[in-house]
Design a protein around this motif. Sequence first.
Motif, PDB file in Angstrom:
ATOM      1  N   GLY A   1       3.370  -9.148  20.520  1.00  0.00           N
ATOM      2  CA  GLY A   1       1.914  -9.085  20.636  1.00  0.00           C
ATOM      3  C   GLY A   1       1.427  -8.329  21.853  1.00  0.00           C
ATOM      4  O   GLY A   1       0.620  -8.835  22.623  1.00  0.00           O
ATOM      5  N   LEU A   2       1.857  -7.090  22.007  1.00  0.00           N
ATOM      6  CA  LEU A   2       1.560  -6.345  23.228  1.00  0.00           C
ATOM      7  C   LEU A   2       0.158  -5.748  23.265  1.00  0.00           C
ATOM      8  O   LEU A   2      -0.294  -5.314  24.319  1.00  0.00           O
ATOM      9  N   ASP A   3      -0.524  -5.716  22.130  1.00  0.00           N
ATOM     10  CA  ASP A   3      -1.833  -5.065  22.076  1.00  0.00           C
ATOM     11  C   ASP A   3      -2.750  -5.875  21.171  1.00  0.00           C
ATOM     12  O   ASP A   3      -2.303  -6.764  20.442  1.00  0.00           O
ATOM     13  N   ASN A   4      -4.041  -5.542  21.206  1.00  0.00           N
ATOM     14  CA  ASN A   4      -4.995  -6.170  20.292  1.00  0.00           C
ATOM     15  C   ASN A   4      -4.598  -5.867  18.849  1.00  0.00           C
ATOM     16  O   ASN A   4      -4.142  -4.764  18.545  1.00  0.00           O
ATOM     17  N   ILE A   5      -4.799  -6.828  17.978  1.00  0.00           N
ATOM     18  CA  ILE A   5      -4.350  -6.705  16.586  1.00  0.00           C
ATOM     19  C   ILE A   5      -5.557  -6.792  15.658  1.00  0.00           C
ATOM     20  O   ILE A   5      -6.271  -7.790  15.660  1.00  0.00           O
ATOM     21  N   THR A   6      -5.780  -5.738  14.884  1.00  0.00           N
ATOM     22  CA  THR A   6      -6.853  -5.740  13.888  1.00  0.00           C
ATOM     23  C   THR A   6      -6.275  -5.332  12.545  1.00  0.00           C
ATOM     24  O   THR A   6      -5.553  -4.331  12.460  1.00  0.00           O
ATOM     25  N   ALA A   7      -6.588  -6.094  11.505  1.00  0.00           N
ATOM     26  CA  ALA A   7      -6.093  -5.766  10.166  1.00  0.00           C
ATOM     27  C   ALA A   7      -7.156  -6.103   9.130  1.00  0.00           C
ATOM     28  O   ALA A   7      -7.777  -7.160   9.191  1.00  0.00           O
ATOM     29  N   ILE A   8      -7.374  -5.197   8.202  1.00  0.00           N
ATOM     30  CA  ILE A   8      -8.217  -5.423   7.034  1.00  0.00           C
ATOM     31  C   ILE A   8      -7.339  -5.264   5.803  1.00  0.00           C
ATOM     32  O   ILE A   8      -6.657  -4.246   5.655  1.00  0.00           O
ATOM     33  N   VAL A   9      -7.349  -6.258   4.947  1.00  0.00           N
ATOM     34  CA  VAL A   9      -6.602  -6.205   3.688  1.00  0.00           C
ATOM     35  C   VAL A   9      -7.608  -6.149   2.543  1.00  0.00           C
ATOM     36  O   VAL A   9      -8.503  -6.991   2.455  1.00  0.00           O
ATOM     37  N   VAL A  10      -7.475  -5.155   1.683  1.00  0.00           N
ATOM     38  CA  VAL A  10      -8.384  -4.956   0.553  1.00  0.00           C
ATOM     39  C   VAL A  10      -7.573  -4.992  -0.732  1.00  0.00           C
ATOM     40  O   VAL A  10      -6.657  -4.189  -0.911  1.00  0.00           O
ATOM     41  N   GLN A  11      -7.904  -5.917  -1.613  1.00  0.00           N
ATOM     42  CA  GLN A  11      -7.237  -6.033  -2.901  1.00  0.00           C
ATOM     43  C   GLN A  11      -8.151  -5.529  -4.017  1.00  0.00           C
ATOM     44  O   GLN A  11      -9.349  -5.819  -4.009  1.00  0.00           O
ATOM     45  N   VAL A  12      -7.589  -4.786  -4.956  1.00  0.00           N
ATOM     46  CA  VAL A  12      -8.352  -4.272  -6.101  1.00  0.00           C
ATOM     47  C   VAL A  12      -7.785  -4.930  -7.356  1.00  0.00           C
ATOM     48  O   VAL A  12      -6.808  -4.452  -7.926  1.00  0.00           O
ATOM     49  N   PRO A  13      -8.380  -6.027  -7.808  1.00  0.00           N
ATOM     50  CA  PRO A  13      -7.814  -6.762  -8.945  1.00  0.00           C
ATOM     51  C   PRO A  13      -8.103  -6.148 -10.306  1.00  0.00           C
ATOM     52  O   PRO A  13      -7.401  -6.433 -11.261  1.00  0.00           O
ATOM     53  N   ALA A  14      -9.154  -5.309 -10.414  1.00  0.00           N
ATOM     54  CA  ALA A  14      -9.488  -4.764 -11.733  1.00  0.00           C
ATOM     55  C   ALA A  14     -10.258  -3.462 -11.594  1.00  0.00           C
ATOM     56  O   ALA A  14     -11.052  -3.290 -10.680  1.00  0.00           O
ATOM     57  N   ILE A  15      -9.993  -2.542 -12.510  1.00  0.00           N
ATOM     58  CA  ILE A  15     -10.760  -1.297 -12.637  1.00  0.00           C
ATOM     59  C   ILE A  15     -11.340  -1.266 -14.029  1.00  0.00           C
ATOM     60  O   ILE A  15     -10.637  -1.484 -15.016  1.00  0.00           O
ATOM     61  N   ASP A  16     -12.643  -0.992 -14.124  1.00  0.00           N
ATOM     62  CA  ASP A  16     -13.288  -0.996 -15.439  1.00  0.00           C
ATOM     63  C   ASP A  16     -14.389   0.050 -15.484  1.00  0.00           C
ATOM     64  O   ASP A  16     -15.176   0.180 -14.546  1.00  0.00           O
ATOM     65  N   SER A  17     -14.434   0.799 -16.570  1.00  0.00           N
ATOM     66  CA  SER A  17     -15.513   1.769 -16.826  1.00  0.00           C
ATOM     67  C   SER A  17     -15.685   2.758 -15.682  1.00  0.00           C
ATOM     68  O   SER A  17     -16.795   3.101 -15.277  1.00  0.00           O
ATOM     69  N   GLY A  18     -14.568   3.236 -15.138  1.00  0.00           N
ATOM     70  CA  GLY A  18     -14.628   4.279 -14.125  1.00  0.00           C
ATOM     71  C   GLY A  18     -15.026   3.805 -12.750  1.00  0.00           C
ATOM     72  O   GLY A  18     -15.295   4.593 -11.877  1.00  0.00           O
TER      73      GLY A  18
END
Length: 251
Positions: free
Chosen positions: A218-235
């Motif tokens: 943990g030597l530095d500040n930690i930032t994480a964003i996790v983005v999940q795409v569960p479905a794609i529909d109609s473009g």
Amino acid sequence: MRAGNEDNFHADANEFRGLFIVADGMGGHAAGEVASEMAVQIIARELAGVRDLRDGATNQSVTRALKMANSAIFQRTLQEVDKQGMGTTASVLLLGQNRYFIGQVGDSRIYLLRDGQLRQVTKDHSYVQEQVDAGYLTPEQARYHPYSNVITRCVGASDSVEPDTYGGEVRTGDVFLVASDGLTGMVDDRRLQQILLTRTSPARIVDMLVQEANGRGGLDNITAIVVQVPAIDSGRAEEVTQETPAVRPPA
């Protein structure tokens, strides 16, 4: 191990599009925090009106937003003596209409997990990456090199900057990770892949990533964003699930 946090982030998703930003500031004292906050605010403001990623102008919009942030931060370094030398990385992810667009300056990274395979979409603007490209270092040597934290391009350090941009198709089941080097500098890609494959919520995955980085030093500040795409529909993305990232100084 750091008393202050120079990372900033933005995470927002609706039925039309998602916008996710991670910025890792530098410059000492309060300057790094100021630079990263300015970058996130300006970029988010400039891209707030982007709704349709199919109109062909998204790439230019992302580039323009990063350049506007660069100009504003650089001007502030000229006006305030205590802000001289400040700057920030900035990685921007836009999702919508089954497309993604990325703008990047510095070494905050964006990864895409697809069909079980993890790929780093962005490319670090760093001294060690240049050495890897030239064949002088292996990726493993670069990870532990004493100059691994030296970046060659950032937002606000000079009067102009040229962002890298990327784009592609979004598919059902895709998982994106946007992170500062407080995570990626401590946790290798194989371990990132294992954690991102965990069948749990984005909130839990973010917590696991932060815990893993802290467990490795943990030597530095930690930032994480996790983005999940569960479905794609109609473009378009029928649903984009995102978790506001855990942003905290390491214990």
